[in-house]
Write a protein that holds these residues in place. Sequence first.
Motif, PDB file in Angstrom:
ATOM      1  N   VAL A  81      15.393   6.109  -8.741  1.00 59.28           N
ATOM      2  CA  VAL A  81      14.639   7.407  -7.456  1.00 59.28           C
ATOM      3  C   VAL A  81      13.262   6.784  -7.371  1.00 59.28           C
ATOM      4  N   PRO A  82      12.381   6.548  -9.296  1.00 59.98           N
ATOM      5  CA  PRO A  82      11.562   6.550  -9.289  1.00 59.98           C
ATOM      6  C   PRO A  82      10.676   5.311  -8.319  1.00 59.98           C
ATOM      7  N   ILE A  83      11.362   4.491  -8.876  1.00 58.19           N
ATOM      8  CA  ILE A  83      10.210   2.953  -7.761  1.00 58.19           C
ATOM      9  C   ILE A  83      10.556   3.518  -6.637  1.00 58.19           C
ATOM     10  N   LEU A  84      12.275   3.559  -6.013  1.00 54.71           N
ATOM     11  CA  LEU A  84      12.708   3.532  -4.562  1.00 54.71           C
ATOM     12  C   LEU A  84      11.002   5.148  -4.089  1.00 54.71           C
ATOM     13  N   THR A  85      11.573   5.864  -4.572  1.00 55.60           N
ATOM     14  CA  THR A  85      10.284   6.590  -4.346  1.00 55.60           C
ATOM     15  C   THR A  85       8.978   6.867  -4.053  1.00 55.60           C
ATOM     16  N   CYS A  86       8.674   5.338  -4.591  1.00 53.34           N
ATOM     17  CA  CYS A  86       6.475   4.941  -4.215  1.00 53.34           C
ATOM     18  C   CYS A  86       7.525   3.823  -3.150  1.00 53.34           C
ATOM     19  N   ALA A  87       8.538   3.543  -3.287  1.00 50.75           N
ATOM     20  CA  ALA A  87       8.271   2.060  -2.241  1.00 50.75           C
ATOM     21  C   ALA A  87       8.686   2.473  -0.873  1.00 50.75           C
ATOM     22  N   PHE A  88       9.351   3.776  -0.746  1.00 58.36           N
ATOM     23  CA  PHE A  88      10.068   4.115   0.268  1.00 58.36           C
ATOM     24  C   PHE A  88       8.287   4.915   1.199  1.00 58.36           C
ATOM     25  N   THR A  89       7.383   5.524  -0.126  1.00 56.59           N
ATOM     26  CA  THR A  89       6.544   5.979   0.364  1.00 56.59           C
ATOM     27  C   THR A  89       4.947   5.534   0.739  1.00 56.59           C
ATOM     28  N   LEU A  90       5.706   3.669   0.154  1.00 53.66           N
ATOM     29  CA  LEU A  90       3.832   2.917   0.260  1.00 53.66           C
ATOM     30  C   LEU A  90       4.377   2.682   1.609  1.00 53.66           C
ATOM     31  N   LEU A  91       5.409   2.292   1.652  1.00 49.67           N
ATOM     32  CA  LEU A  91       6.118   2.348   2.931  1.00 49.67           C
ATOM     33  C   LEU A  91       5.691   2.750   4.264  1.00 49.67           C
ATOM     34  N   LEU A  92       6.544   4.201   4.294  1.00 47.71           N
ATOM     35  CA  LEU A  92       5.973   4.763   5.331  1.00 47.71           C
ATOM     36  C   LEU A  92       4.584   5.164   5.484  1.00 47.71           C
ATOM     37  N   VAL A  93       3.628   4.855   4.691  1.00 47.58           N
ATOM     38  CA  VAL A  93       1.907   5.501   4.952  1.00 47.58           C
ATOM     39  C   VAL A  93       1.211   4.166   5.150  1.00 47.58           C
ATOM     40  N   SER A  94       2.209   2.966   5.133  1.00 46.22           N
ATOM     41  CA  SER A  94       1.553   2.256   5.643  1.00 46.22           C
ATOM     42  C   SER A  94       0.705   1.814   7.302  1.00 46.22           C
ATOM     43  N   GLY A  95       2.181   2.347   8.112  1.00 46.60           N
ATOM     44  CA  GLY A  95       1.087   2.467   8.997  1.00 46.60           C
ATOM     45  C   GLY A  95       1.999   1.789  10.188  1.00 46.60           C
ATOM     46  N   HIS A  96       3.561   1.349   9.621  1.00 49.44           N
ATOM     47  CA  HIS A  96       3.791   0.211  11.064  1.00 49.44           C
ATOM     48  C   HIS A  96       5.314   0.564  10.802  1.00 49.44           C
ATOM     49  N   PRO A  97       5.896   2.238  11.445  1.00 48.62           N
ATOM     50  CA  PRO A  97       7.185   2.229  11.610  1.00 48.62           C
ATOM     51  C   PRO A  97       8.164   1.468  11.918  1.00 48.62           C
ATOM     52  N   GLU A  98       7.861   1.108  12.847  1.00 46.87           N
ATOM     53  CA  GLU A  98       9.311  -0.227  13.140  1.00 46.87           C
ATOM     54  C   GLU A  98       9.441  -0.673  11.899  1.00 46.87           C
ATOM     55  N   THR A  99       8.843  -1.527  11.107  1.00 52.98           N
ATOM     56  CA  THR A  99       9.058  -2.338  10.104  1.00 52.98           C
ATOM     57  C   THR A  99       9.067  -1.314   8.936  1.00 52.98           C
ATOM     58  N   ALA A 100       9.265  -0.078   8.923  1.00 52.11           N
ATOM     59  CA  ALA A 100       9.466   0.919   8.186  1.00 52.11           C
ATOM     60  C   ALA A 100      10.935   1.346   8.318  1.00 52.11           C
ATOM     61  N   LEU A 101      11.584   0.693   9.828  1.00 50.59           N
ATOM     62  CA  LEU A 101      12.651   0.704  10.328  1.00 50.59           C
ATOM     63  C   LEU A 101      13.838   0.201   9.973  1.00 50.59           C
ATOM     64  N   HIS A 102      13.185  -1.031   9.862  1.00 51.56           N
ATOM     65  CA  HIS A 102      14.071  -2.931   9.741  1.00 51.56           C
ATOM     66  C   HIS A 102      14.332  -2.562   8.062  1.00 51.56           C
ATOM     67  N   ILE A 103      12.995  -2.702   7.535  1.00 52.03           N
ATOM     68  CA  ILE A 103      13.344  -2.028   6.270  1.00 52.03           C
ATOM     69  C   ILE A 103      14.175  -1.256   5.580  1.00 52.03           C
ATOM     70  N   VAL A 104      14.446   0.191   5.959  1.00 46.70           N
ATOM     71  CA  VAL A 104      15.395   0.731   6.010  1.00 46.70           C
ATOM     72  C   VAL A 104      16.646   1.030   6.179  1.00 46.70           C
ATOM     73  N   PHE A 105      16.592   0.689   7.381  1.00 47.94           N
ATOM     74  CA  PHE A 105      18.279  -0.666   7.386  1.00 47.94           C
ATOM     75  C   PHE A 105      18.497  -1.457   6.821  1.00 47.94           C
TER      76      PHE A 105
END
Length: 495
Positions: A81-105
Amino acid sequence: VLALLLPLPLGLTFCAAIAHFLAALGAFLFAREIGCRESSSLVTAAGWTCATSMVLFILWPLGVAWTWLPFVLLGIRRASVPILTCAFTLLLVSGHPETALHIVFLGAVYALLQRSRRVLLNSIAAGLLALGLSAIFILPILEAAPQTMEHVTRTGAFAATPRGASTQQVAASVMTDLFPYLHARQWEFGRLPIDTASVGSIVLALALFAVWRVRSAEGGFFAGLALFGLLAHAEWKPLARALQALPLFDAALNERFSFAAAFALAVLAGLGVEALLQRGERKGDVVIAFGAVCALIAVGNFWILRSTFVAHGPLEWGRYIVAAEIGGVAIAALLLATMHRSPRVLVASLLGLILVQRALSAGGIYHSFEQRVAYPPIPIFAALENVREPFRITGHGIAFIPGTSALYELEDVRGYQAMTFLRYRDTYPIWCIHQPVWFNRVDDLTWPFLSFLNVRYALVDIGQPVPAGWARIASGPTAELLENSAALPRAFVPD
């Protein structure tokens, strides 16, 4: 945020350096997690952080967002949970929602393949925590997005247009990914997307060896991911239509799964090195794989340079890219065939060849310059230093390309952003020429709406006639600064 504490030139360099470091670190840690030793993991790290698209987009939100893919997969595999929470949070605030969709998928698919309830529950919990931590960033985007031109376009005509490329275009895209020196060339039937799955011929040869000889669940997953990414990038019609049928994916540029293909090839390369180190008797197999890739690229290059499918203009970067791609894999094959020293020396030599090859192939994408050449003072702007009331500025044609103005603390009316307010877009016909995926070109400074928009100054090429209502106030070697006498003052309406 840390880069904001530095002078601009150092800030840009820091951003690129730390993003490359994070990409390499994540790939290294993930490779270690799936059983690769440190030396093999370094090959994966080099292949991923030096992939052509990573180098090209490293200063864009698109490239920065993809650096978090290995951290997401690492967190999922560990059910952390700690690693994933950090990774997801940093992914989301990187500023590219489309890539967030692709990586979460991709993360969701990888989590399902783990066949573990703990992995699934921890992944969902981490995702919810990340949404809460990044809500201050995400919620304004969700509120603003439906009011933008891009949202209307993506969810309207773009989403409704059937996806899929012709067989010729699919073949060209795959060739561009496998023959990196094609990346910057113009195909006769149209230019392909600028992103690519290219990782270089040495990493490609190691990846193909892993597909051929490695039998493991991880190897199978990443072989499938590489194929998926290549076909998605090529917009192979069956896959493109399947993705288009999914919510959110119908409005996304799914060809950017090329990044996922590049990462998969880098992971496979690490697995290939690991297999070579574990079973030295198979060194002949890896030599065969390298020889086959070398022959394929050499023959392919010979045919390509004599074909009519590619416009044979000069390469935009990588002056020695053809020699690097053919020579690099040939030297690596010779090294593998003749070296009988310790595995550590063998892998160190391969790693060095990969880095040299990628420097020759992709090192020219961004050049290094002295700090003093980064947005130096422009003397003609000295005339604006004592102007106290708010004003906007523009450039005639492509003068003073938008985005530059922010670095001189000037407000350019043309704008250059990923999200454009739809009602603002509706005004374009009365003051500018819209250019897709770029900025708004101002060709006629006499249009009255420019005055309404508080455009008081304009930068034009030297020697142009001064339009009616404008006056020249400063001149430089190649440009002139004009002032608009009819500009209306800025209006402020309190809430």
